[in-house]
Design a protein around this motif. Structure first.
Motif, PDB file in Angstrom:
ATOM      1  N   LEU A 131    -101.147   0.228  -4.778  1.00 37.65           N
ATOM      2  CA  LEU A 131    -101.047  -0.251  -6.184  1.00 37.65           C
ATOM      3  C   LEU A 131     -99.465  -0.515  -6.579  1.00 37.65           C
ATOM      4  O   LEU A 131     -99.659  -0.905  -7.651  1.00 37.65           O
ATOM      5  N   ALA A 132     -98.705  -0.235  -5.548  1.00 39.40           N
ATOM      6  CA  ALA A 132     -97.317  -0.252  -5.952  1.00 39.40           C
ATOM      7  C   ALA A 132     -97.031  -2.119  -6.373  1.00 39.40           C
ATOM      8  O   ALA A 132     -96.276  -1.926  -7.493  1.00 39.40           O
ATOM      9  N   ARG A 133     -97.393  -2.888  -5.792  1.00 39.45           N
ATOM     10  CA  ARG A 133     -97.213  -4.277  -6.310  1.00 39.45           C
ATOM     11  C   ARG A 133     -97.935  -4.650  -7.213  1.00 39.45           C
ATOM     12  O   ARG A 133     -97.408  -5.475  -8.251  1.00 39.45           O
ATOM     13  N   GLU A 134     -99.288  -4.234  -7.586  1.00 39.36           N
ATOM     14  CA  GLU A 134     -99.411  -4.161  -8.979  1.00 39.36           C
ATOM     15  C   GLU A 134     -99.077  -3.751 -10.065  1.00 39.36           C
ATOM     16  O   GLU A 134     -98.767  -4.292 -10.995  1.00 39.36           O
ATOM     17  N   LEU A 135     -98.446  -2.724  -9.859  1.00 45.58           N
ATOM     18  CA  LEU A 135     -97.447  -1.990 -10.762  1.00 45.58           C
ATOM     19  C   LEU A 135     -96.236  -2.704 -11.057  1.00 45.58           C
ATOM     20  O   LEU A 135     -95.853  -2.889 -12.313  1.00 45.58           O
ATOM     21  N   GLN A 136     -95.547  -3.380 -10.009  1.00 41.62           N
ATOM     22  CA  GLN A 136     -94.382  -4.342 -10.183  1.00 41.62           C
ATOM     23  C   GLN A 136     -94.817  -5.427 -11.063  1.00 41.62           C
ATOM     24  O   GLN A 136     -94.244  -6.261 -11.799  1.00 41.62           O
ATOM     25  N   ARG A 137     -96.176  -6.088 -10.664  1.00 39.47           N
ATOM     26  CA  ARG A 137     -96.388  -7.289 -11.534  1.00 39.47           C
ATOM     27  C   ARG A 137     -96.882  -6.907 -12.716  1.00 39.47           C
ATOM     28  O   ARG A 137     -96.409  -7.956 -13.721  1.00 39.47           O
TER      29      ARG A 137
END
Length: 313
Positions: free
Chosen positions: A125-131
């Motif tokens: 979910l790291a990229r979702e957090l960044q998005r």
């Protein structure tokens, strides 16, 4: 004087995150303790059900006044209520430090606590957090991160590493090491260590191939010929080579290189070792061979990894 820790829970929290509490519990039983006082908190108090259905008794939110405020994570992203986010924001400002486990980082971000800060969460979910929160600086391949009194960890069992790091920051490495030993934790992973594992990525299906890989990981300085690995697996060379490729999709030589590169990266990120020393310790014949292996694995040479680790430190 005991340090107070408030762990914020919500319906559907991931119950493995309570392993973080166990670290402080074990620390309290060590000589010189108790060191911590734990408070389970929720918006309304009373029993709060985890995603597994097991409920935990909690206290309702009250005037914030904790040394450390922690937020649990969840299997799925949740939408926190306005009172939850408001309390988290106020409690963070009133606390010496703030910490999130797994997807708890999303709640910190919702409370406006992560802008401009380095943070990590579960790799999935790291990229979702960044998005969702572009002003954060998400590092998706870290066990835990501390930046400006805000700590965050990867998912699941990374909460143990996070809590051990908090104990170490509070009372020193010896106490943290004793707690880890008591909990039968092999070692505390450092914050910079990768969330990924070469052994997990290879994912052997039989005990014999797993045994060979474990043997290789423990003996990286050796040549590790196919015959040696076959002996460790109690198979003939022909049987071993065929079974290894079927189960891992790689040749034994490629798998050993993967293990060596991972071990080398960990050494570079966790210490101040010279590149030639790292190459020798993990079994590369010379630094140039290790450099080529790093380029194949990560697209950058070992020196670039070393510079990045220094910059992060």
């Amino acid at each position: 004087m005991k340090k107070t820790i408030g762990l914020l829970l919500f319906p559907g929290f991931q119950i493995v995150d309570l392993a973080a509490v166990t670290v402080f519990e074990v620390a309290n039983a060590m000589p010189g303790g108790p060191y911590y006082e734990m408070h389970m908190l929720s918006e309304h108090g009373g029993p709060v059900a985890s995603s597994s259905g097991v409920a935990v008794m909690t206290q309702p939110f009250s005037a914030p006044g904790f040394d450390t405020i922690m937020v649990a994570g969840s299997m799925e992203l949740i939408q926190a209520s306005a009172p939850f986010v408001d309390f988290l924001r106020d409690a963070s400002r009133a606390s010496r430090r703030t910490a999130s486990i797994c997807t708890g980082a999303f709640l910190l971000a919702e409370a406006g606590l992560l802008e401009g800060r380095r943070v990590t969460t579960h790799w999935a979910l790291a990229r979702e957090l960044q998005r969702r929160y572009p002003k954060t600086r998400v590092e998706e391949d870290r066990i835990f991160i501390e930046h400006d009194h805000v700590w965050s960890s990867a998912g699941m069992t990374a909460c143990i590493d996070l809590s051990l790091a908090l104990v170490e920051a509070d009372y020193g490495v010896e106490l943290a090491r004793e707690v880890a030993r008591k909990m039968v934790v092999y070692h505390r992973r450092t914050g910079g260590q990768s969330q990924f594992s070469a052994l997990l990525e290879l994912e052997p299906k039989s005990d014999r191939i797993q045994t060979a890989l474990t043997y290789a990981k423990r003996n990286l300085r050796k040549a590790l010929s196919v015959d040696e690995l076959a002996d460790a697996a109690s198979l003939s060379r022909r049987q071993f080579s065929r079974a290894f490729r079927l189960e891992t999709g790689q040749s034994p030589a490629k798998a050993v290189e993967t293990l060596r590169v991972e071990a080398a990266r960990n050494m570079i990120e966790e210490g101040n070792h010279a590149i030639d020393v790292v190459a020798r310790e993990v079994g590369f014949d010379d630094p140039e061979r290790m450099r080529r292996a790093f380029l194949r694995a990560y697209g950058v040479p070992p020196q670039a990894v070393k510079r990045a680790a220094r910059a992060a430190a």
